[in-house]
Design a protein around this motif. Sequence first.
Motif, short mmCIF file in Angstrom:
data_model
loop_
_atom_site.label_atom_id
_atom_site.label_comp_id
_atom_site.label_asym_id
_atom_site.label_seq_id
_atom_site.Cartn_x
_atom_site.Cartn_y
_atom_site.Cartn_z
N LEU A 29 -12.84 -3.57 4.94
CA LEU A 29 -13.01 -2.23 4.38
C LEU A 29 -14.37 -1.62 4.72
CD1 LEU A 29 -11.40 -2.68 0.83
CD2 LEU A 29 -10.34 -2.06 2.99
N ARG A 54 -6.72 0.34 -4.64
CA ARG A 54 -5.42 -0.20 -4.22
C ARG A 54 -5.59 -1.17 -3.04
NH1 ARG A 54 -3.34 4.13 -3.41
NH2 ARG A 54 -3.43 4.23 -1.15
N GLN A 55 -6.38 -0.74 -2.07
CA GLN A 55 -6.60 -1.63 -0.91
C GLN A 55 -7.20 -2.97 -1.36
OE1 GLN A 55 -9.00 1.10 1.51
NE2 GLN A 55 -7.72 0.51 3.24
N ARG A 82 -6.92 -4.81 8.99
CA ARG A 82 -7.78 -3.64 8.78
C ARG A 82 -7.10 -2.39 9.37
NH1 ARG A 82 -14.01 -3.61 10.80
NH2 ARG A 82 -14.65 -1.62 10.00
N ASP A 85 -7.29 4.99 -3.53
CA ASP A 85 -7.18 4.27 -2.25
C ASP A 85 -7.96 2.96 -2.22
OD1 ASP A 85 -5.52 6.20 -1.34
OD2 ASP A 85 -6.97 7.18 -0.03
N ARG A 86 -9.25 3.04 -2.49
CA ARG A 86 -10.10 1.85 -2.37
C ARG A 86 -9.67 0.75 -3.33
NH1 ARG A 86 -12.27 0.94 2.37
NH2 ARG A 86 -14.10 2.16 2.87
N LEU A 116 0.82 -1.21 0.00
CA LEU A 116 0.00 0.00 0.00
C LEU A 116 0.85 1.26 0.00
CD1 LEU A 116 -2.80 -1.05 2.51
CD2 LEU A 116 -3.03 -0.77 0.05
N SER A 162 -4.22 -1.54 7.12
CA SER A 162 -4.69 -0.93 5.88
C SER A 162 -5.11 0.52 6.09
CB SER A 162 -5.86 -1.77 5.35
OG SER A 162 -6.38 -1.21 4.19
N ASN A 163 -5.87 0.77 7.15
CA ASN A 163 -6.32 2.14 7.42
C ASN A 163 -5.16 3.05 7.78
OD1 ASN A 163 -8.99 1.55 6.90
ND2 ASN A 163 -9.46 1.02 9.00
N SER A 222 -2.13 2.68 6.82
CA SER A 222 -1.34 2.91 5.61
C SER A 222 -1.95 4.03 4.77
CB SER A 222 -1.28 1.62 4.79
OG SER A 222 -0.59 0.61 5.50
N LEU A 223 -3.27 4.02 4.66
CA LEU A 223 -3.92 5.09 3.90
C LEU A 223 -3.68 6.44 4.57
CD1 LEU A 223 -7.35 3.70 2.68
CD2 LEU A 223 -5.16 3.80 1.52
#
Lengths: 198, 198
Positions: A172, A152-153, A83, A149-150, A46, A86-87, A89-90
């Motif tokens: 997500l 890529r995730q 999760r 973003d979405r 990410l 992931s969050n 990372s964004l």
Amino acid sequence: MDGSGDERAGPDDGQLVRATRRGDLGAFEALVGRYQRQATAVAFRLLNSREDAMDVVQDAFLRAYERLDTLSKPRRFGPWLLRIVSNLSLNFRRARALRRAEPLQWTDEPDGQHGRTARPDPSAVQPAEEASAREMSTLLADAVARLPDRQRQALVLFALEQMPQKEIAEMLGCSVEAVKWHVFAARKKLKEQFADYL
Amino acid sequence: MDEPNKDNELELLLCEYLDGQLGARRQARLEKRLAADAELREQLRKYAALDGHLAELAGGEVEGVDYERQRAEIIAAVERKALLDAPIRRPILLRPAFGALAAAAVLLLAVGAGWLLLRPPARPDPAAASVSVELLRSTPAPSGVVEVSVHVSPVGLDELVVDPDAPTAAGAPGGSIVVSVGAGPTRRPPPTVPMVIY
């Protein structure tokens, strides 16, 4: 999702989470060992930066530890942790973009025009037959990092981490159909971008 | 590529086919169509090639990460956090619970002291100082002896003063006696004082 696979012997995730809640740091260390590789891989895909991924993973484990009491299903520690990864990372990407504003990637061209020089358009740089596998991987990783973003995730978790779409949807906070669509949109974008390589 | 259209739906079908997500009937229909459509076969080939490159990207672990060190750093951070969040062991005199108890005790003492200071002074209860005299034995006058039993209730024995030499008693015909009784509460049983009066 079974983590790195080399730490699976012994108690399951639910038992380790409950032991950690009772103050057993050794149990949490076992959870770290079980998921650190996968968490690092997700963060790296990410963020496209190993150092940033390491920072995010450490922060994610720390937050997981702090909020372990809020985990309603201890056996779902893995998806819950990813999760968080992931969050974070964004968030990290957005903060990094604000910090840098990518100044080094924009240079003044001799003719006065501005253009990206650090990230060449793969379709315009080299013919497919000249690109080694490693170069292709680098260019593809770069292209994945630039997806919305979405998309890529969803793509990273599904195509790279091989996670079930249902689990990704849970992570997500969207429907399975939405995940399917994000993955497809990312694939289509990459297919068009790398048309000459494929 | 944000809205589904006919091309997108067809390509999404190709991706689902590659992901093994099509049911038998839809799969058979698509394969029939693929057999008849060279352009569609080319699209399928490109998606499959892209998936191959993405799989190479996945590649498991991120290169160059020292996972042992990462784990040690995560656990060290968690230990610091646990240490900071641990309840502080204070001496018992400094603990909040002790403070509340002490405050309650002080309040009770203050109320008790106030009640003692402000209450009306104790007065002798006339009913509590009842005296009865019982004739035990007597001999005829003029030099007779009268033996009586004096019951004082509930006054203590040490508070009973019998003064047979009092002027009113000395030489009184008929053997009269003056008994003065000190006032005050007592928990001792009513005493019986045998007296011989001359």
